[in-house]
Design a protein around this motif. Sequence first.
Motif, short mmCIF file in Angstrom:
data_model
loop_
_atom_site.label_atom_id
_atom_site.label_comp_id
_atom_site.label_asym_id
_atom_site.label_seq_id
_atom_site.Cartn_x
_atom_site.Cartn_y
_atom_site.Cartn_z
N GLY A 1 4.06 13.45 5.07
CA GLY A 1 3.79 12.17 4.37
C GLY A 1 2.29 11.88 4.18
O GLY A 1 1.83 10.69 3.73
N ARG A 2 1.49 13.02 4.37
CA ARG A 2 -0.03 12.80 4.21
C ARG A 2 -0.39 13.27 2.73
O ARG A 2 0.33 14.40 2.25
N PRO A 3 -1.26 12.76 2.14
CA PRO A 3 -1.70 13.10 0.73
C PRO A 3 -2.64 14.37 0.51
O PRO A 3 -3.51 14.48 0.13
N THR A 4 -2.03 15.32 1.47
CA THR A 4 -2.80 16.74 1.64
C THR A 4 -3.24 17.13 0.19
O THR A 4 -4.14 18.03 0.25
N ALA B 1 0.88 -1.18 -0.06
CA ALA B 1 -0.02 -0.06 0.08
C ALA B 1 0.74 1.21 0.14
O ALA B 1 1.83 1.27 0.51
N LEU B 2 0.35 2.50 -0.53
CA LEU B 2 1.00 3.84 -0.56
C LEU B 2 1.45 4.02 1.09
O LEU B 2 2.61 4.44 1.08
N GLU B 3 0.77 3.90 2.11
CA GLU B 3 1.21 4.00 3.59
C GLU B 3 2.25 3.18 3.91
O GLU B 3 2.56 3.46 4.93
N ASP B 4 2.57 2.03 3.08
CA ASP B 4 3.77 1.30 3.65
C ASP B 4 5.29 1.85 3.08
O ASP B 4 6.23 1.15 3.56
#
Lengths: 377, 377
Positions: free
Chosen positions: A304-307, A249-252
């Motif tokens: 690292g957030r997709p803001t 996942a992108l979060e990894d």
Amino acid sequence: MESLMDVATPALHLDRERLKNNAQRLIGRAQQHGVGLRPHLKTLKSIDVARIAIAPRHGGLAAATMNEAHYFAGHGISDIQLAVCLSPTKFARAAEIQKLAPDFSFFVDSVEVAHAAAAFSRSEGLALNAWIEIESGGQRTGVLPQSAELLAIAQALDAGAHLAGVATHAGQSYGDNQIEQIVAIAEQERSSVVAAAERLRSAGFKVPGLSAGSTPTATHARSAAGLTEWRAGVYLAGDLYQVAIGSMALEDVALDVIASVISHRRERRLMVIDAGGLALSKDRSTAQLSGRDAGYGLVMDLYGRPTFGALHVRGVHQEHGEIHGVTDAQFDALPIGSRVRVVPNHACMTAAMYGEYLVTNGGVDIAARWPRTNGWD
Amino acid sequence: MESLMDVATPALHLDRERLKNNAQRLIGRAQQHGVGLRPHLKTLKSIDVARIAIAPRHGGLAAATMNEAHYFAGHGISDIQLAVCLSPTKFARAAEIQKLAPDFSFFVDSVEVAHAAAAFSRSEGLALNAWIEIESGGQRTGVLPQSAELLAIAQALDAGAHLAGVATHAGQSYGDNQIEQIVAIAEQERSSVVAAAERLRSAGFKVPGLSAGSTPTATHARSAAGLTEWRAGVYLAGDLYQVAIGSMALEDVALDVIASVISHRRERRLMVIDAGGLALSKDRSTAQLSGRDAGYGLVMDLYGRPTFGALHVRGVHQEHGEIHGVTDAQFDALPIGSRVRVVPNHACMTAAMYGEYLVTNGGVDIAARWPRTNGWD
């Protein structure tokens, strides 16, 4: 404490918590399948990473260059598989490394080089350890499991060198595949080395190791029957390509580039950052993935957030990264001097541009700086 | 004497005679046009190269990163133009460099950064030197010569910083152009900075420098009227891209990668070398040039002769370069362990993967090893 908010940009950031999770996930999966795991350190090239990645029940790693092999040998790793074919001109260097790392090994895919390895071993009084590389669909180096060459190479090695085993890497696992296709490729890797080992054993050779893998196949393989180890590397860092093909996942993703905004060209909806073709690499691997072309990287905020939605770096010059189609709200949120993280297409290529990692445990506080080795010599 | 025949591969080779000729050719051309020449060292990043490249009547150079600027300042170069826009977070580092290199300067393209530069200059008691970057068709950073911003930036700088001049780089000169188009782009570069300087002078500002250029435009420009300097970099090394767009001849290219043959897969007409995506870079710039796609590089013999016809590296993995369509005669001429030179697509990207140059005067004897600087910090 140093922070990602203050460091000179561009810089390479590694999230230790994500790295640990990525390492543990594949160690656990290998354990479930009763197979060893040999992490490939060609992506991250760091002893600090190796200590997290090495599987306790295996103990070894893979490398792609003499430089990496020598570096890890110097740090006390004894089982190092140089997972490329060597020309005989490199045997002297291989022997040096083997003196530091007794289980140093490399790949061979020709009778000619196998003969040379045996002759070198006899003359130096040390048995070089060679894996016969098997072709399992990657169409790169390696011999087919059914080929006459397979037995001839084993025969040639037998005159002085040591047969470490048979090894393969199905490069086609990096194509634009569905998960079921990756499962099939994993099975092709497995069955190719098992078939090769069976032929060799029937002919009377001892085959201690059966090594196969890549991040996609080790992630999705349904069986490891007959294998002694999986080999994979990019799963430790992750990147947009591995996310796109379903390895994680992108979060990894644990690796990104910290960059600063250096110019606003509102009249052209263009924002420019100080991470360009050198800082991100010119890898365009996601361009081959239908509908998932990520340009040169995905722009996240400094945490690292997709803001910023789906902002990508779409153009690069040597030291300029271009983000097109920027809205007024995005310009306002990212004034000149503000910082972003750019998640790269291909971790192996991007990381190679840097001498060290800024290591966090998530967030922006820098807990450590880990050096990495680069180059070949 | 060390030789290209013995060094560990892959390695980066620089032909000093070709480098000198490339340097002299553009110094001579600039002299004929009555304009200074500022070599851009972002490609080769080496003080040894800078000493050959610097034009005696100018004395300065350009750089693309703080790392390069600091490196050249530390080697006694005083006129260093950092040819990128800086965010104000980098002013402290700029001031450090300016203490070593009094004529250190950088680009600015916004009122906001110009204000910050002036404020920083007043508070530090040192006048930062800024060039206003002009947009001349490259569509990257820079303000239009007719824009209101141009005068507002000069005004803002005036409150404490020093206006070094106006500067531009027409990135479109790297497109798939005919020579006449490059001549037109050179004229666009020239007329853009001249127009900007005239507007500024009419408004009462002193504009000491008018800086424009790129390798294609400096090579083909018909006029330098009004300019104080041309800026160009890749002409020093050359590469397949510059050959393809007519900046130089293949015989002038001074930079290549020394690689070894590591595998023959005759059944697939495939030869594999130990220079892959890291050793050659993943730059694919020639792919956009109709009919001149050079893959990842052109394969020459170890003396730099086109012995093998038009063999190119057409595929790369991290440490593998694939040469397809190899004939039996070519396999026989290049056994495993033999060496080739690979002329790269894009010298800036390839050179960045190495820490040093193996320097010859043509031939294979290594006369020197020149270190280069890399990274950003």
